[in-house]
Design an enzyme around this catalytic site. Sequence first.
Site, PDB file in Angstrom:
ATOM      1  N   SER A  69      -5.839 -19.564   8.163  1.00 50.20           N
ATOM      2  CA  SER A  69      -5.370 -19.808   9.524  1.00 50.20           C
ATOM      3  C   SER A  69      -4.461 -21.025   9.542  1.00 50.20           C
ATOM      4  O   SER A  69      -4.393 -21.799   8.583  1.00 50.20           O
ATOM      5  CB  SER A  69      -6.558 -20.015  10.465  1.00 50.20           C
ATOM      6  OG  SER A  69      -6.848 -21.391  10.592  1.00 50.20           O
ATOM      7  N   LYS A  70      -3.777 -21.156  10.651  1.00 51.28           N
ATOM      8  CA  LYS A  70      -2.850 -22.268  10.826  1.00 51.28           C
ATOM      9  C   LYS A  70      -3.543 -23.608  10.622  1.00 51.28           C
ATOM     10  O   LYS A  70      -2.917 -24.592  10.265  1.00 51.28           O
ATOM     11  CB  LYS A  70      -2.291 -22.226  12.253  1.00 51.28           C
ATOM     12  CG  LYS A  70      -0.902 -21.629  12.330  1.00 51.28           C
ATOM     13  CD  LYS A  70      -0.322 -21.808  13.708  1.00 51.28           C
ATOM     14  CE  LYS A  70       1.177 -21.939  13.606  1.00 51.28           C
ATOM     15  NZ  LYS A  70       1.853 -21.847  14.887  1.00 51.28           N
ATOM     16  N   ARG A  71      -4.834 -23.634  10.871  1.00 52.08           N
ATOM     17  CA  ARG A  71      -5.554 -24.901  10.778  1.00 52.08           C
ATOM     18  C   ARG A  71      -5.890 -25.275   9.336  1.00 52.08           C
ATOM     19  O   ARG A  71      -6.194 -26.414   9.041  1.00 52.08           O
ATOM     20  CB  ARG A  71      -6.835 -24.832  11.618  1.00 52.08           C
ATOM     21  CG  ARG A  71      -6.589 -24.976  13.108  1.00 52.08           C
ATOM     22  CD  ARG A  71      -7.872 -24.804  13.895  1.00 52.08           C
ATOM     23  NE  ARG A  71      -8.462 -23.493  13.673  1.00 52.08           N
ATOM     24  CZ  ARG A  71      -8.078 -22.383  14.310  1.00 52.08           C
ATOM     25  NH1 ARG A  71      -7.131 -22.452  15.204  1.00 52.08           N
ATOM     26  NH2 ARG A  71      -8.648 -21.229  14.066  1.00 52.08           N
TER      27      ARG A  71
END
Length: 498
Positions: free
Chosen positions: A260-262
């Site tokens: 994920s982007k995180r």
Amino acid sequence: MASAPVRVRFCPSPTGNPHVGLVRTALFNWAFAKHHQGTLVFRIEDTDAARDSEESYNQLLDSMRWLGFDWDEGPEVGGPHAPYRQSQRMDIYRDVARKLLDAGHAYHCYCSQEELDTRREAARAAGRPSGYDGHCRELSDAQVEEYKAQGRTPIVRFRMPDEAITFTDLVRGELTFTPENVPDYGIVRANGAPLYTLVNPVDDALMEITHVLRGEDLLSSTPRQIALYRALGEIGVGTGRVPAFGHLPYVLGEGNKKLSKRDQESSLNLYRERGFLPSGLLNYLALLGWSLAEDRDVFTLDEMVAAFDLAAVNANPARFDLKKCEAINATHIREHLSTEEFIAACEPWLRAPHAPWKPENYDPAAFAALAPLAQTRVTVLSDITANVDFLFLDEPVEDEKSWQKAMKPGAEEVLRTARERLAAVGEWTAEVLKEAVQSAGEAHGLKLGKAQAPVRVALTGRTVGLPLFESMETLGRERTLRRVDAALARLERERAAG
Ligand code: GLU
Ligand code: ZN
């Protein structure tokens, strides 16, 4: 049948930093367009004013340029379907929404969020499909008047056909979605703002996109978009030809969870800051769902373009492996750059204001002398700093661990002998220097490997680094002897202190 020229699109939303999943999507579209001598349309999906920012937009463009992508239509290059920023196309969407309403492909939905929630819960409890239930599909005029009188403002909802939607995904094969799984969906907010669900297929239609290649996370929106596409064809928006769809596999990170982007390793900026080559990073990202050949992990972008084929894209999730990404990058640095290119690629680190040495200490000739040796040893360009800092720092780095490891009992004696022999060397070349240190070791019954460890730490501060004698040659006689003296002085002090 002669097929239409390929037109693909890369259409990110400018929210936050670009991440590697996005880059993988861009790469596959770019390679597909190039392979087919088609057109790559770069479109900015910035209709969500709350999340999009000018800063992200600029960063996106900068990232695309850094990666080396070019596009045939889009920001900075223009094209026949300009503008390519959706925020500048609002009139178009308003017009299309009106036409869809007029033709009965869409309708006003007055349901409040609360009502929707209540009915969804009830449907769920009764074991019925819990999507939108079609409540406002056929409202009477009186019902509409009443809702208006209550001060409700409607959203616009697209009317899905009451039949299954089947399409052949270019990666996954034939897929069918039944109506109960694809309910009517919103396309314009109550405040009049068009949603992704509308603007994305509308622009694909208007921009005559032939192939939609994107991540698997968007698969559920595909039957909706196909239905909308067909409706657009009926009302004369676009060509009426539904594009082919290909959904690229998920990318998994740590613990087999979707990257994920995180996740740290998903940020493109991180790779840029560490000094990945665009070609190395893209080579690795190509492997997330595709391969050139069974036993070929390393290739150039030209090779990828020549061989790229959607039929070879794997539908199974791909695992992101940072170690492999680094290894491939190291190979690109080693094999795909000339020495001059390598030197130029390192310069931003060597001349950086935050480099660990004084800027005026940087000596391009000294670096050039050792660059070929460094080129085979760095994984990412930022590694270069630790490899050559001994050349540009006034004093070698102080790495206590290295010191303790190399300066064991006996080291002082070897170092002292080495000092004598080095001072007596005539021609200051790697070969002669090696002989000097070797003979110093022999005098104490030590092999070269053991004898050179204290010398290396005295000169560079570290136990590992570039080949020692070439390093010494470049460092020069005067600095070499001075650093050995400094190390001897410290050993003496430590001995005196017990
Ligand atoms: N703007 C959308 C996104 O970034 C594009 C999705 C698509 O490729 O259709 O998710
Ligand atoms: Zn409704």
